[in-house]
Design an enzyme around this catalytic site. Structure first.
Site, short mmCIF file in Angstrom:
data_model
loop_
_atom_site.label_atom_id
_atom_site.label_comp_id
_atom_site.label_asym_id
_atom_site.label_seq_id
_atom_site.Cartn_x
_atom_site.Cartn_y
_atom_site.Cartn_z
N LYS A 38 0.85 -1.20 0.00
CA LYS A 38 0.00 0.00 0.00
C LYS A 38 0.88 1.25 0.00
CE LYS A 38 -0.34 -0.18 5.03
NZ LYS A 38 -1.16 -0.66 6.16
N ARG A 134 -10.43 -0.10 15.97
CA ARG A 134 -10.45 0.84 14.85
C ARG A 134 -11.49 0.34 13.86
NH1 ARG A 134 -4.81 1.75 11.79
NH2 ARG A 134 -5.37 -0.35 11.10
N TYR A 258 16.98 29.70 8.69
CA TYR A 258 15.76 30.37 9.18
C TYR A 258 15.71 30.42 10.70
CZ TYR A 258 13.56 30.26 4.55
OH TYR A 258 13.27 30.45 3.23
N MET A 306 12.61 24.37 2.78
CA MET A 306 11.80 23.64 1.81
C MET A 306 12.65 22.81 0.85
SD MET A 306 8.92 25.00 -0.87
CE MET A 306 7.86 25.72 0.34
C1 LIG Z 1 -0.32 -1.71 6.74
C2 LIG Z 1 -0.85 -2.98 7.27
C3 LIG Z 1 0.01 -4.07 7.51
C4 LIG Z 1 1.52 -3.97 7.40
O1 LIG Z 1 2.01 -3.42 8.61
P1 LIG Z 1 3.58 -3.24 8.86
O2 LIG Z 1 3.65 -2.73 10.26
O3 LIG Z 1 4.06 -2.26 7.87
O4 LIG Z 1 4.19 -4.57 8.69
C5 LIG Z 1 -0.56 -5.28 7.89
N1 LIG Z 1 -1.90 -5.38 8.05
C6 LIG Z 1 -2.75 -4.36 7.86
C7 LIG Z 1 -4.21 -4.55 8.05
C8 LIG Z 1 -2.25 -3.12 7.47
O5 LIG Z 1 -3.10 -2.10 7.29
#
Ligand SMILES: *Cc1c(COP(=O)(O)O)cnc(C)c1O
Length: 368
Positions: A38, A134, A258, A306
């Site tokens: 992802k 969640r 800055y 930046m």
């Molecule tokens: C992003 C995600 C993972 C991977 O988690 P990591 O900590 O990056 O290994 C696994 N399961 C779900 C449901 C996730 O959203």
């Protein structure tokens, strides 16, 4: 990406990603692996990463349908799981056509699925809330959800999954409790299970079960704040590097950058590096954040701008304009930059800016 003379680039070591995948498999040898790609494979490039793992990965996981379609369009034929499922009923037509698997975490998604008329069977990952609170069904709802999906003629394979809130804290009763809640919910059912993210693959072997879901560890960063013996075998897959574009000598007592937040403590040599917060370098990185110039460790000084940062070259006498600078990678751990900046390697990787060119290296000599 058009080629640019700006020296900033993210070099991606594809063989390190293969190494880390194999390591995840070796730690959980009886589990299938859903490689989590992802967020553009945590900033590493989802298509390149998926193609690199295509011959060894059991499947891929993404956050949404656009991310899945990018992989299908690139010729990825492995199972792809949408980790949050669909966001409305209309998406199920595309799920059907692209042969994606969906997480089902709430009653609305369940209703959309049951009402759908797909051409093929839909594979579903039923998400149980075992304690993260969640998304996911209450454990007490699971039997009903499972029965409704099992009885539905257009539902195919089912997997039961849950996600940990605190697996990055080894030996924590809370994670053990989540595992127990999950197992109790499924007792007596012969359904494949999935629990472990990277941290649980490394620290909770009783969570490995049928499918693991490594994300961060594939990219070579440890999910733990503290050193962990099993995390040392990971190989960083990204080197974020740039170069010195200016050098100046300052007498003692001169402010740099800055806000004049840093004042030279003694006569100093200061280097300017072509990277800034618009590229994803954390703006909150304080003076002292590690950085490597010519392969030698030194420190960030003054505020992050930046497009530029300033670094201490007082001890690096042979550094000249054009000298290579590593922001994070194999010399400077991304976790060290993250810790100094009060963030996580997850955020550093996914925050890499659009104007950072990605260079894919295969093979590299960084890992065996
Ligand atoms: C992003 C995600 C993972 C991977 O988690 P990591 O900590 O990056 O290994 C696994 N399961 C779900 C449901 C996730 O959203």
């Amino acid at each position: 990406m058009t080629s640019s003379a700006r020296p900033l680039r993210a070099r991606i070591h594809l063989d390190a990603i293969r190494h880390n995948y194999r390591y995840a498999k070796q730690l959980a040898p009886y589990s299938k692996v859903l490689a989590v790609v992802k967020a553009n494979a945590y900033g590493h490039g989802a298509v390149m990463v998926a193609q690199t793992l295509a011959d060894i990965a059991d499947g891929f996981a993404v956050a949404c349908i656009d991310e899945a379609m990018e992989l299908r369009d690139a010729g990825i034929t492995q199972p792809i799981v949408l980790l949050e499922g669909v966001f409305n009923a209309n998406e199920l037509a595309l799920v059907d056509r692209a042969e994606l698997s969906v997480v089902v975490h709430c009653q609305e998604q369940l209703a959309w699925l049951l009402a759908a008329r797909p051409l093929q069977k839909l594979n579903c990952w039923i998400k149980i809330d075992s304690g993260m609170h969640r998304v996911g069904f209450e454990p007490s709802d699971f039997n009903r959800v499972y029965a409704e999906l099992r009885a539905c003629p257009h539902v195919g394979e089912l997997v039961a999954m849950s996600h940990f809130a605190r697996a990055d804290e080894p030996n924590l009763p809370y994670t053990t409790q989540q595992i127990a809640v999950f197992e109790k919910t499924l007792s007596g059912l012969a359904i494949p299970r999935s629990l472990a993210n990277s941290a649980a693959i490394l620290a909770y072997s009783n969570a490995h079960v049928e499918w693991t879901r490594p994300g961060l560890m594939l990219y070579g960063a440890s999910p733990f704040a503290e050193a962990h013996p099993l995390a040392t075998a990971l190989c960083p897959a990204m080197t974020l590097e740039s170069a010195l574009i200016a050098i100046r000598n300052l007498p003692a007592g001169e402010p740099v950058g800055y806000g004049g937040r840093f004042v030279s403590e003694h006569p100093m040599r200061v280097g300017v590096v072509a990277i800034g917060y618009a590229d994803g370098y954390p703006r909150h990185a304080p003076t002292g954040t590690p950085v490597a110039v010519n392969g030698q460790m030194t420190r960030l000084i003054g505020r992050v701008s930046m497009d530029m940062i300033t670094v201490d070259l007082t001890e690096i006498i042979d550094a000249h304009v054009g000298a290579p600078v590593e922001l994070w990678g194999t010399t400077v751990a991304a976790n060290a930059v993250a810790a100094a900046s009060e963030t996580l390697a997850y955020q550093l990787f996914t925050g890499i800016g659009r104007r950072v060119a990605h260079c894919y290296e295969i093979p590299s000599t960084l890992c065996d």
